[in-house]
Scaffold this motif. Structure first.
Motif, PDB file in Angstrom:
ATOM      1  N   GLU A 287      -5.001   4.419  -5.980  1.00 49.61           N
ATOM      2  CA  GLU A 287      -6.503   4.342  -6.466  1.00 49.61           C
ATOM      3  C   GLU A 287      -6.728   3.295  -7.594  1.00 49.61           C
ATOM      4  OE1 GLU A 287      -7.809   8.091  -8.296  1.00 49.61           O
ATOM      5  OE2 GLU A 287     -10.038   7.454  -7.804  1.00 49.61           O
ATOM      6  N   LYS A 288      -5.865   3.335  -8.504  1.00 49.19           N
ATOM      7  CA  LYS A 288      -5.729   2.423  -9.713  1.00 49.19           C
ATOM      8  C   LYS A 288      -5.693   0.906  -9.410  1.00 49.19           C
ATOM      9  CE  LYS A 288      -5.755   5.576 -13.124  1.00 49.19           C
ATOM     10  NZ  LYS A 288      -6.570   6.656 -12.535  1.00 49.19           N
ATOM     11  N   TRP A 289      -4.776   0.638  -8.504  1.00 45.52           N
ATOM     12  CA  TRP A 289      -4.853  -0.749  -8.067  1.00 45.52           C
ATOM     13  C   TRP A 289      -5.904  -1.062  -7.003  1.00 45.52           C
ATOM     14  CZ3 TRP A 289       1.275  -1.096  -6.756  1.00 45.52           C
ATOM     15  CH2 TRP A 289       1.872  -1.021  -8.083  1.00 45.52           C
ATOM     16  N   GLY A 290      -6.239   0.072  -6.126  1.00 47.62           N
ATOM     17  CA  GLY A 290      -7.605  -0.493  -5.516  1.00 47.62           C
ATOM     18  C   GLY A 290      -8.780  -0.671  -6.411  1.00 47.62           C
ATOM     19  N   ILE A 291      -8.858   0.140  -7.480  1.00 48.50           N
ATOM     20  CA  ILE A 291     -10.185  -0.026  -8.466  1.00 48.50           C
ATOM     21  C   ILE A 291      -9.913  -1.627  -8.886  1.00 48.50           C
ATOM     22  CG2 ILE A 291     -10.712   0.503 -10.762  1.00 48.50           C
ATOM     23  CD1 ILE A 291     -10.349   3.166 -10.086  1.00 48.50           C
ATOM     24  N   PHE A 292      -8.538  -1.943  -9.255  1.00 46.76           N
ATOM     25  CA  PHE A 292      -8.318  -3.531  -9.750  1.00 46.76           C
ATOM     26  C   PHE A 292      -8.636  -4.489  -8.834  1.00 46.76           C
ATOM     27  CE2 PHE A 292      -5.297  -7.126  -9.591  1.00 46.76           C
ATOM     28  CZ  PHE A 292      -5.560  -7.590 -11.060  1.00 46.76           C
ATOM     29  N   LEU A 293      -8.379  -4.476  -7.493  1.00 39.47           N
ATOM     30  CA  LEU A 293      -8.768  -5.120  -6.499  1.00 39.47           C
ATOM     31  C   LEU A 293     -10.228  -5.286  -6.203  1.00 39.47           C
ATOM     32  CD1 LEU A 293      -6.213  -4.522  -3.571  1.00 39.47           C
ATOM     33  CD2 LEU A 293      -6.358  -6.609  -5.004  1.00 39.47           C
ATOM     34  N   SER A 294     -11.109  -4.242  -6.312  1.00 40.26           N
ATOM     35  CA  SER A 294     -12.499  -4.220  -6.197  1.00 40.26           C
ATOM     36  C   SER A 294     -13.047  -4.909  -7.399  1.00 40.26           C
ATOM     37  CB  SER A 294     -12.888  -2.776  -6.247  1.00 40.26           C
ATOM     38  OG  SER A 294     -12.756  -2.210  -7.490  1.00 40.26           O
ATOM     39  N   LYS A 295     -12.451  -5.267  -8.503  1.00 39.22           N
ATOM     40  CA  LYS A 295     -12.822  -5.729  -9.591  1.00 39.22           C
ATOM     41  C   LYS A 295     -12.503  -7.216  -9.902  1.00 39.22           C
ATOM     42  CE  LYS A 295     -14.062  -3.653 -13.410  1.00 39.22           C
ATOM     43  NZ  LYS A 295     -15.194  -3.894 -13.598  1.00 39.22           N
ATOM     44  N   TYR A 296     -11.132  -7.506  -9.432  1.00 42.93           N
ATOM     45  CA  TYR A 296     -10.568  -8.662  -9.893  1.00 42.93           C
ATOM     46  C   TYR A 296     -11.018  -9.661  -8.887  1.00 42.93           C
ATOM     47  CZ  TYR A 296      -6.773 -12.031 -10.530  1.00 42.93           C
ATOM     48  OH  TYR A 296      -5.726 -13.194 -11.029  1.00 42.93           O
ATOM     49  N   ASN A 297     -11.864 -10.787  -9.392  1.00 41.73           N
ATOM     50  CA  ASN A 297     -12.463 -11.527  -8.611  1.00 41.73           C
ATOM     51  C   ASN A 297     -12.491 -13.048  -9.152  1.00 41.73           C
ATOM     52  OD1 ASN A 297     -14.567 -12.263  -6.478  1.00 41.73           O
ATOM     53  ND2 ASN A 297     -16.115 -12.560  -8.132  1.00 41.73           N
ATOM     54  N   PRO A 298     -11.376 -13.504  -9.077  1.00 41.94           N
ATOM     55  CA  PRO A 298     -10.898 -14.889  -9.873  1.00 41.94           C
ATOM     56  C   PRO A 298     -11.345 -15.931  -8.783  1.00 41.94           C
ATOM     57  CG  PRO A 298      -8.866 -14.000  -8.999  1.00 41.94           C
ATOM     58  CD  PRO A 298     -10.028 -13.147  -8.565  1.00 41.94           C
ATOM     59  N   ASN A 299     -11.693 -17.097  -9.472  1.00 44.97           N
ATOM     60  CA  ASN A 299     -11.864 -18.542  -8.539  1.00 44.97           C
ATOM     61  C   ASN A 299     -10.463 -18.899  -8.588  1.00 44.97           C
ATOM     62  OD1 ASN A 299     -11.328 -19.752 -11.033  1.00 44.97           O
ATOM     63  ND2 ASN A 299     -13.672 -19.884 -11.541  1.00 44.97           N
TER      64      ASN A 299
ATOM     65  N   SER B 261       0.860  -1.227  -0.068  1.00 47.28           N
ATOM     66  CA  SER B 261       0.005   0.077  -0.109  1.00 47.28           C
ATOM     67  C   SER B 261       0.814   1.201   0.017  1.00 47.28           C
ATOM     68  CB  SER B 261      -0.968   0.133   1.258  1.00 47.28           C
ATOM     69  OG  SER B 261      -1.946  -0.986   1.209  1.00 47.28           O
ATOM     70  N   LEU B 262       1.807   1.250   0.771  1.00 43.59           N
ATOM     71  CA  LEU B 262       2.903   2.327   0.936  1.00 43.59           C
ATOM     72  C   LEU B 262       3.360   2.473  -0.514  1.00 43.59           C
ATOM     73  CD1 LEU B 262       4.362   1.708   4.379  1.00 43.59           C
ATOM     74  CD2 LEU B 262       3.303   3.786   3.690  1.00 43.59           C
ATOM     75  N   PHE B 263       3.875   1.436  -0.975  1.00 44.43           N
ATOM     76  CA  PHE B 263       4.644   1.597  -2.430  1.00 44.43           C
ATOM     77  C   PHE B 263       3.584   2.285  -3.426  1.00 44.43           C
ATOM     78  CE2 PHE B 263       5.238  -1.081  -6.379  1.00 44.43           C
ATOM     79  CZ  PHE B 263       6.547  -0.131  -6.686  1.00 44.43           C
ATOM     80  N   ALA B 264       2.259   1.474  -3.344  1.00 42.15           N
ATOM     81  CA  ALA B 264       1.186   2.100  -4.392  1.00 42.15           C
ATOM     82  C   ALA B 264       1.115   3.465  -4.124  1.00 42.15           C
ATOM     83  CB  ALA B 264      -0.078   1.254  -4.269  1.00 42.15           C
ATOM     84  N   LEU B 265       0.985   3.972  -2.942  1.00 37.93           N
ATOM     85  CA  LEU B 265       0.530   5.343  -2.749  1.00 37.93           C
ATOM     86  C   LEU B 265       1.822   6.120  -3.178  1.00 37.93           C
ATOM     87  CD1 LEU B 265      -1.343   7.177  -1.169  1.00 37.93           C
ATOM     88  CD2 LEU B 265       0.046   6.888   0.805  1.00 37.93           C
ATOM     89  N   SER B 266       3.056   5.949  -3.030  1.00 44.21           N
ATOM     90  CA  SER B 266       4.261   6.669  -3.250  1.00 44.21           C
ATOM     91  C   SER B 266       4.300   6.748  -4.668  1.00 44.21           C
ATOM     92  CB  SER B 266       5.402   6.160  -2.664  1.00 44.21           C
ATOM     93  OG  SER B 266       5.616   4.687  -3.302  1.00 44.21           O
ATOM     94  N   ILE B 267       3.899   5.748  -5.568  1.00 46.38           N
ATOM     95  CA  ILE B 267       3.838   5.905  -7.025  1.00 46.38           C
ATOM     96  C   ILE B 267       2.456   6.120  -7.627  1.00 46.38           C
ATOM     97  CG2 ILE B 267       5.844   4.364  -7.120  1.00 46.38           C
ATOM     98  CD1 ILE B 267       4.053   2.199  -8.369  1.00 46.38           C
ATOM     99  N   ASN B 268       1.900   6.923  -6.689  1.00 42.46           N
ATOM    100  CA  ASN B 268       0.455   7.238  -7.364  1.00 42.46           C
ATOM    101  C   ASN B 268      -0.615   6.231  -7.963  1.00 42.46           C
ATOM    102  OD1 ASN B 268      -1.446   9.241  -7.751  1.00 42.46           O
ATOM    103  ND2 ASN B 268      -0.640   9.973  -9.559  1.00 42.46           N
ATOM    104  N   ARG B 269      -0.384   5.083  -7.258  1.00 46.88           N
ATOM    105  CA  ARG B 269      -1.236   3.739  -7.928  1.00 46.88           C
ATOM    106  C   ARG B 269      -2.259   3.234  -6.958  1.00 46.88           C
ATOM    107  NH1 ARG B 269      -0.411   5.649 -11.766  1.00 46.88           N
ATOM    108  NH2 ARG B 269       0.665   5.102 -13.715  1.00 46.88           N
TER     109      ARG B 269
END
Lengths: 103, 673
Positions: free
Chosen positions: B553-565, B543-551
């Motif tokens: 929100e984008k990776w958060g959206i990815f997590l909200s949608k990525y729903n694999p079995n 999370s710290l890494f994602a925040l520092s490179i401005n990602r």
């Protein structure tokens, strides 16, 4: 019936004094001639021809599938296919001819 | 002096540029008029009568006119004005196009450009007829699989298998003709082709209103040749084949059409067996195609020429990008003739004061390209193998302008760091381990620098507490939580910030079922009870890494949608297949095409965890085993890998080809390999 692009293209823009009426297949309806409307010739897929003398009449016929240009019924893809085929054949023949000439 | 052959080619190019748009309707005397509010009706009545060039000549460079292609027109209307609409003070003018004609015109334009590549040794292709037949079958699979895409792209699109279906017959005939020209064109030019590889960034070569790419066709042909002619790695092919079998067997077709938008030409728009089959075979052939070109250019490869072409391409991209922004006419033509996935930017200014993508579909990928070009040029200048002339100084400056305008800070910083590393390496001999430590330190410094300037959209106050779960916060914000309730975001904030309670949020009715499996996994991993002293929580670190490179929100959206079995997570859904990701879970809370913004996540989507693991192992093995401080491509492979963490470059054909090319330049390749 909505005024769509086809109607505008073939009959022109709706005159302000004309009310849009859906005539459908009513055999008793008589279209009143509009002296300000330049007669348009329309065709159907079987090649029947009709002269329409008002914007309303024209719009109703166009809505029913009539067109002012028989080109619409031409299979353009067919023409394109045979044109390309012809050009390709000519190209192949010319290539063979020049190859034989060089040889 | 321009030779006779080149003069003919130039004449043909001019003809292809002008003729399709300048053929008037000879059956009537309808003339072009100045486009204003009084003549809109005139143009609406007289559709397909006035040629595009006639209208252009009449209206000059009227800035209020926006020209657009109307793909849904008949062949007769090609290149003619198909309608005019007034939108505010502007006039939208539709120019008729048709995919059958587009396919021919665009192919011949690119073929003519490629024909300027100097001829080399003749290379006889093998099994040409069967290769072409295979490509036609592949193309048909594409059309059948993605019929939904083509039904809205073409008026007479018809897939009925019949000798009276001239649409499909014409398309196949066009395809055969183009393949034939590819044979005769590349027979003598294959060995020199690699020198012009940078131009794939200028000529994206996507067919107008098709989800198909000319480069994909060419590389697929070479890919087949590679499979026929040379010994290739059975190990990797069998691994890929086993993945393919899994994707096909596990395929759950859905009826959705994925709007490929800027990914057009290199992304699967539909989820069904034929389309998945097409893309997995094309992807495989593409990689083999790049390998084939590299193998056949070993003797002719001149890195100095490649470097100069990188710089020239970068300059042309910047120049045409500015020109497309200035002129709506050039904007239209650049889209058509360069085969752009998306229209070039219409403004010189950046998007939201941030990035400027010019001709490219993505500012990130073009930023990487500029940085790549500048590095490789400066590398050879430093090595004294290229002398800076005034001309190259200008080209370099244009590339630097392009890079700054693209504003890809990660690319700029990483290329500077790598150049410093290269210079240090030239002065003192450094071992690979020291280099990796150096990179990690620089990496952490950059993280620290950016971390101090970041905000999370859900919370403007960035504390360590909030930052360490920024990914989860953003993911929950875009999830289906509290569906149907007023102000969902407030609810999320209340639970996560006010009460700092991730567990309770899932006790709320319906929330546990609504959340994606990936976000659930990440939340559980964050709140687990195991606490190893001095070792940060993995999710907190990410999370710290994602925040520092401005990602975040984008990776958060990815997590909200990525729903694999489980099996999807392990093996993915197939190359370039984003349909199941976009339409699988949480479809209502994210607007538009929001990509994962990380090629690593894209690989996870396409090839699953095992695929990602194999990719990482394979690339790192190459990187570590082939360290050579005198090979610019070693630094550039590292550069691309660093940038792929935060960019979607794998989703675009140009950057993908560049990556594979760079990777191959780090392997000692032979003709037999």
């Amino acid at each position: 019936m909505e005024i769509n692009q086809k109607i505008i293209e073939q009959c022109g823009i709706k005159p302000t004094n004309v009310e849009l009426i859906i005539v459908g297949n009513d055999p008793n309806f008589v279209f009143a001639n509009d002296p300000n409307f330049q007669t348009v010739v329309l065709y159907d897929i079987e090649g029947n021809v009709i002269n329409v003398n008002s914007w309303l009449e024209c719009a109703n016929y166009v809505n029913g599938g009539w067109v002012n240009n028989l080109d619409v019924f031409i299979n353009e893809e067919r023409i394109l296919f045979f044109t390309i085929l012809l050009l390709t054949t000519v190209g192949i023949v010319l290539k063979r001819y020049y190859q034989n000439k060089i040889a | 002096m321009i030779g006779t052959k080149n003069s003919i080619k130039i004449f043909l190019i001019v003809l292809i540029l002008l003729l399709p748009w300048g053929v008037p309707n000879l059956q009537d005397n309808v003339e072009a008029k100045n486009i204003d509010s009084t003549t809109v009706g005139y143009y609406q009545i007289n559709t397909c009568d006035i040629s595009f060039i006639e209208a252009l000549l009449k209206n000059g460079f009227n800035q209020n006119i926006i020209y657009e292609f109307d793909n849904y027109s008949s062949i007769k209307c090609f290149g003619k004005i198909n309608g005019v609409d007034q939108v505010g003070e502007n006039f939208k003018v539709a120019v008729g196009t048709n995919i059958l004609i587009n396919f021919l015109i665009q192919s011949f334009f690119w073929i003519l450009l490629i024909s300027f590549i100097s001829r080399g040794e003749k290379r006889e292709f093998k099994n040409k007829i069967s290769s072409a037949a295979f490509l036609i079958v592949l193309f048909m699979l594409h059309l059948f699989g993605e019929s939904k895409f083509y039904q809205i792209s073409s008026k007479n699109f018809d897939l009925e298998v019949s000798f009276s279906n001239f649409f499909i017959l014409s398309l196949i005939l066009n395809f055969i003709i183009v393949i034939y020209f590819i044979w005769i064109l590349f027979e003598y030019r294959l060995s020199n082709l690699i020198l012009y590889l940078p131009f794939v960034f200028l000529l994206s070569s996507t067919f107008d209103y098709m989800n198909y790419n000319f480069l994909l066709l060419v590389f697929s042909f070479f890919g087949i040749q590679n499979l026929i002619e040379t010994d290739f790695s059975k190990k990797y092919s069998l691994t890929y084949l086993s993945f393919c079998l899994f994707w096909l067997l596990r395929q759950n077709s859905n009826g959705y059409l994925f709007d490929v938008d800027k990914l057009r030409g290199f992304s699967n728009s539909s989820l069904n067996i034929p389309s998945v089959l097409f893309w997995m075979l094309s992807f495989y052939l593409l990689i083999h195609g790049i390998i084939y070109i590299t193998k056949n250019s070993l003797q002719n490869i001149d890195h100095i020429v490649i470097v100069k072409n990188f710089l020239i391409t970068g300059s042309l991209i910047t120049f045409f990008g500015f020109l497309s922004a200035y002129s709506s006419i050039f904007n239209l033509f650049s889209y058509y003739y360069f085969g752009l996935n998306k229209r070039a930017m219409t403004e010189i200014s950046s998007i939201s004061g941030n990035t400027w993508r010019g001709l490219a579909p993505s500012a990130e990928s073009i930023g990487e390209f500029f940085a790549y070009s500048i590095f490789i040029f400066l590398f050879y200048v430093y090595k004294k193998q290229i002398k800076i002339t005034w001309l190259y100084a200008i080209f370099l400056l244009i590339n630097i302008i392009g890079m700054i305008r693209a504003n890809n800070v990660a690319a700029i910083l990483s290329i500077i760091v790598l150049f410093i590393l290269f210079v240090v390496n030239q002065k003192i001999e450094v071992k690979i381990r020291s280099i990796l430590i150096f990179i990690i330190i620089i990496f952490l410094l950059i993280l620290g620098f950016f971390f101090s300037a970041r905000e999370i959209s859900i919370s403007p106050e960035v504390s360590y507490e909030v930052a360490s779960k920024s990914l989860i916060l953003e993911g929950l914000k875009y999830s289906n939580l509290f569906e149907g309730e007023n102000d969902r975001n407030k609810n999320v904030s209340r639970y996560l910030e006010g009460e700092n309670d991730l567990g309770t949020i899932f006790l709320y009715p319906g929330n546990s079922e609504a959340i994606s499996s990936s976000l659930k996994f990440v939340s559980n991993a964050f709140t687990q009870n195991v606490n190893i002293p001095f070792v940060p929580n993995g999710i907190a670190a990410l999370s710290l890494f994602a925040l520092s490179i401005n990602r975040s929100e984008k990776w958060g959206i990815f997590l909200s949608k990525y729903n694999p079995n489980t099996s999807e997570f392990l093996f993915g859904t197939g190359p370039l297949e984003l349909n199941s990701y976009f339409y699988g879970h949480n479809t209502g809370n994210v607007d538009g095409l929001v990509l994962p913004h990380s090629s690593i996540l894209d690989i996870l989507l396409f090839f699953g965890f095992f695929g990602l693991l194999l990719f990482t192992f394979f690339v790192l093995k190459i990187l570590v085993n082939n360290f050579n401080s005198d090979n610019p491509y070693w630094y550039l492979l590292l550069f691309l890998l660093i940038n792929w963490v935060k960019s979607d470059s794998i989703l675009y054909i140009g950057p993908f080809i560049l990556f594979v090319f760079t990777l191959i330049q780090n392997i000692k390749i032979t003709n037999k390999d």
